[in-house]
Design a protein around this motif. Structure first.
Motif, mmCIF file in Angstrom:
data_model
loop_
_atom_site.group_PDB
_atom_site.id
_atom_site.type_symbol
_atom_site.label_atom_id
_atom_site.label_comp_id
_atom_site.label_asym_id
_atom_site.label_seq_id
_atom_site.Cartn_x
_atom_site.Cartn_y
_atom_site.Cartn_z
ATOM 1 N N SER A 1 0.661 -1.252 0.078
ATOM 2 C CA SER A 1 -0.105 -0.081 -0.195
ATOM 3 C C SER A 1 0.864 1.282 -0.140
ATOM 4 C CB SER A 1 -0.718 -0.090 1.072
ATOM 5 O OG SER A 1 -1.926 -1.121 1.273
ATOM 6 N N ARG A 2 1.890 1.298 0.670
ATOM 7 C CA ARG A 2 2.704 2.341 1.095
ATOM 8 C C ARG A 2 3.540 2.718 -0.478
ATOM 9 N NH1 ARG A 2 4.542 1.172 5.212
ATOM 10 N NH2 ARG A 2 6.344 -0.212 4.657
ATOM 11 N N ALA A 3 3.954 1.560 -1.178
ATOM 12 C CA ALA A 3 4.562 1.695 -2.341
ATOM 13 C C ALA A 3 3.684 2.209 -3.449
ATOM 14 C CB ALA A 3 5.367 0.300 -2.824
ATOM 15 N N ALA A 4 2.181 1.669 -3.456
ATOM 16 C CA ALA A 4 1.316 2.263 -4.521
ATOM 17 C C ALA A 4 0.996 3.749 -4.055
ATOM 18 C CB ALA A 4 0.256 1.336 -4.415
ATOM 19 N N ALA A 5 0.775 3.738 -2.831
ATOM 20 C CA ALA A 5 0.359 5.425 -2.527
ATOM 21 C C ALA A 5 1.466 6.394 -3.006
ATOM 22 C CB ALA A 5 0.175 5.205 -1.049
ATOM 23 N N THR A 6 2.857 6.128 -2.804
ATOM 24 C CA THR A 6 4.023 6.808 -3.164
ATOM 25 C C THR A 6 4.118 7.105 -4.599
ATOM 26 O OG1 THR A 6 5.312 6.028 -1.296
ATOM 27 C CG2 THR A 6 6.426 7.124 -3.116
ATOM 28 N N SER A 7 4.051 6.222 -5.613
ATOM 29 C CA SER A 7 3.884 6.161 -6.885
ATOM 30 C C SER A 7 2.713 7.123 -7.339
ATOM 31 C CB SER A 7 3.884 4.898 -7.635
ATOM 32 O OG SER A 7 2.722 4.053 -7.250
ATOM 33 N N GLY A 8 1.585 6.661 -6.638
ATOM 34 C CA GLY A 8 0.381 7.681 -7.045
ATOM 35 C C GLY A 8 0.610 9.252 -6.716
ATOM 36 N N LEU A 9 1.388 9.482 -5.688
ATOM 37 C CA LEU A 9 1.305 10.760 -5.301
ATOM 38 C C LEU A 9 2.396 11.513 -6.347
ATOM 39 C CD1 LEU A 9 1.634 10.577 -1.387
ATOM 40 C CD2 LEU A 9 -0.210 11.559 -2.730
ATOM 41 N N LEU A 10 3.477 10.588 -6.769
ATOM 42 C CA LEU A 10 4.468 11.131 -7.736
ATOM 43 C C LEU A 10 3.909 11.447 -8.923
ATOM 44 C CD1 LEU A 10 7.623 8.727 -6.609
ATOM 45 C CD2 LEU A 10 7.130 11.573 -6.200
ATOM 46 N N MET A 11 3.042 10.467 -9.455
ATOM 47 C CA MET A 11 2.616 10.594 -10.955
ATOM 48 C C MET A 11 1.377 11.316 -10.896
ATOM 49 S SD MET A 11 2.859 6.847 -12.704
ATOM 50 C CE MET A 11 1.953 5.830 -11.424
ATOM 51 N N LEU A 12 0.365 11.028 -10.081
ATOM 52 C CA LEU A 12 -0.999 11.768 -10.401
ATOM 53 C C LEU A 12 -0.824 12.998 -9.391
ATOM 54 C CD1 LEU A 12 -3.393 8.573 -10.441
ATOM 55 C CD2 LEU A 12 -2.561 10.152 -12.335
ATOM 56 N N GLY A 13 -0.565 13.053 -8.222
ATOM 57 C CA GLY A 13 -0.623 13.931 -7.225
ATOM 58 C C GLY A 13 0.207 15.220 -7.628
ATOM 59 N N ILE A 14 1.364 14.845 -7.615
ATOM 60 C CA ILE A 14 2.421 16.149 -8.218
ATOM 61 C C ILE A 14 2.408 16.226 -9.543
ATOM 62 C CG2 ILE A 14 5.055 16.806 -7.948
ATOM 63 C CD1 ILE A 14 5.272 15.150 -5.665
ATOM 64 N N GLY A 15 2.504 15.272 -10.539
ATOM 65 C CA GLY A 15 2.683 15.154 -11.777
ATOM 66 C C GLY A 15 1.195 15.769 -12.478
ATOM 67 N N ASN A 16 0.111 15.298 -12.278
ATOM 68 C CA ASN A 16 -1.182 15.906 -12.709
ATOM 69 C C ASN A 16 -1.538 17.181 -12.153
ATOM 70 O OD1 ASN A 16 -4.332 15.624 -13.050
ATOM 71 N ND2 ASN A 16 -3.264 14.460 -14.625
ATOM 72 N N GLY A 17 -1.276 17.267 -10.945
ATOM 73 C CA GLY A 17 -1.337 18.529 -10.176
ATOM 74 C C GLY A 17 -0.833 19.707 -10.780
ATOM 75 N N SER A 18 0.714 19.477 -11.193
ATOM 76 C CA SER A 18 1.309 20.746 -11.745
ATOM 77 C C SER A 18 0.746 20.859 -13.132
ATOM 78 C CB SER A 18 2.801 20.102 -11.874
ATOM 79 O OG SER A 18 2.831 19.271 -12.926
ATOM 80 N N VAL A 19 0.426 20.088 -13.734
ATOM 81 C CA VAL A 19 -0.716 20.583 -14.929
ATOM 82 C C VAL A 19 -1.580 21.194 -14.808
ATOM 83 C CG1 VAL A 19 -1.722 19.424 -16.945
ATOM 84 C CG2 VAL A 19 0.417 18.402 -16.289
ATOM 85 N N LEU A 20 -2.526 20.595 -13.956
ATOM 86 C CA LEU A 20 -3.715 21.589 -13.392
ATOM 87 C C LEU A 20 -3.653 22.975 -13.292
ATOM 88 C CD1 LEU A 20 -5.901 19.070 -11.717
ATOM 89 C CD2 LEU A 20 -6.333 19.639 -14.076
ATOM 90 N N TRP A 21 -2.452 23.212 -12.395
ATOM 91 C CA TRP A 21 -2.247 24.495 -11.804
ATOM 92 C C TRP A 21 -1.309 25.360 -12.953
ATOM 93 C CZ3 TRP A 21 2.308 27.489 -11.146
ATOM 94 C CH2 TRP A 21 2.174 28.638 -10.531
ATOM 95 N N ALA A 22 -0.355 24.834 -13.554
ATOM 96 C CA ALA A 22 0.294 25.398 -14.661
ATOM 97 C C ALA A 22 -0.509 25.932 -15.878
ATOM 98 C CB ALA A 22 1.695 24.677 -15.239
ATOM 99 N N ALA A 23 -1.587 25.333 -15.996
ATOM 100 C CA ALA A 23 -2.335 25.624 -17.227
ATOM 101 C C ALA A 23 -3.055 26.955 -16.983
ATOM 102 C CB ALA A 23 -3.540 24.391 -17.313
ATOM 103 N N GLN A 24 -3.095 27.268 -15.915
ATOM 104 C CA GLN A 24 -3.527 28.655 -15.552
ATOM 105 C C GLN A 24 -2.643 29.522 -15.979
ATOM 106 O OE1 GLN A 24 -6.209 28.702 -11.637
ATOM 107 N NE2 GLN A 24 -4.370 27.006 -11.577
ATOM 108 N N VAL A 25 -1.387 29.466 -16.134
ATOM 109 C CA VAL A 25 -0.250 30.521 -16.472
ATOM 110 C C VAL A 25 0.509 30.353 -17.599
ATOM 111 C CG1 VAL A 25 -0.414 31.451 -14.067
ATOM 112 C CG2 VAL A 25 1.171 29.568 -14.634
#
Length: 253
Positions: A73-97
């Protein structure tokens, strides 16, 4: 089943998964644009990923998938945070500027970061054809977009571009992490945990950013509602599942 039949079946699975990534995931940026017209970006990510993650986890458990261990669970959650949390989150935020053309080109650099991350992780340099292929892909994206699309109405926000770049690197590192860490025996459980972890991260970002007071259900248009459903089904359930399958079936390059 004969070895030849197994190879043929696996090849069909890989081709189908690539098609899902190209078509389902490739179209999510358009539907994100439609959704954020009425839904705040972090709240969109939180609801989209939490719903998809919980649905996928329940479906996998009902089909008999074993519960994951703490380490899995810890390994899967870490990869999810790296890919979707930070990766996708940066796209959503940066798309504004950040202008959409530059955003697309920076995202297109993810394969390069994946090759480099895999090189650092394994200590084996990529073969010249791999580097050539990645370089040609980046050049192709630049030609497809054209020079004028890279400039907006003003200067490019350096903070936005940097956030997007770091998010792309985070996605690549998370992808390589997924390949080399202990994962749940059920691929669906692994995907569900990754998506749910990202949903929790977006929920926190929603509260911290103060999006909720500015959001009203009455503002949701039919197009935004359809886009949200599309992102849950095609983007999270189908697209991400296919991507995680490919990480285990083929090389990052």
């Amino acid at each position: 089943m004969t070895p030849a039949a197994i190879v043929s079946r696996n090849r069909a699975h890989v081709i189908t998964a690539f098609a899902a990534v190209y078509l389902a995931w490739g179209s999510t940026y358009l539907f994100i644009k439609f959704a954020v017209e009425a839904i705040p970006p972090f709240f969109l990510g939180a609801t989209r990923f939490l719903v998809a993650g919980l649905v996928l986890y329940l479906a996998a458990r009902l089909r008999g998938a074993p519960a994951p261990s703490r380490a899995e669970s810890r390994a899967a959650a870490t990869s999810g945070l790296l890919m979707l949390g930070i990766g996708n989150g940066s796209v959503l935020w940066a798309a504004q500027v950040v202008p959409s053309g530059l955003l697309a080109l920076i995202i297109a650099g993810v394969p390069l970061w994946m090759v480099l991350a895999d090189w650092i992780g394994r200590g084996t340099p990529p073969r010249p054809p791999v580097l050539f292929g990645v370089a040609m892909g980046l050049i192709g994206i630049a030609i497809l977009l054209g020079p004028r699309i890279f400039v907006g109405r003003g200067n490019v926000d350096p903070v936005g571009a940097l956030v997007l770049l770091l998010g792309s690197v985070s996605w690549a590192v998370g992808s390589i992490w997924t390949r080399h860490q202990e994962r749940p025996r059920s691929a669906l459980i692994s995907v569900a945990l990754q998506i749910t972890a990202a949903g929790v991260a977006f929920a926190v970002a929603t509260v911290v950013s103060g999006e909720l007071p500015r959001f009203s259900v009455d503002d949701i248009t039919p197009r935004a509602a359809f886009a949200w459903v599309y992102l849950v089904l095609c983007g999270s359930l189908i697209g991400h599942t296919a991507y995680i399958y490919l990480l285990g079936a083929v090389s990052p390059a």
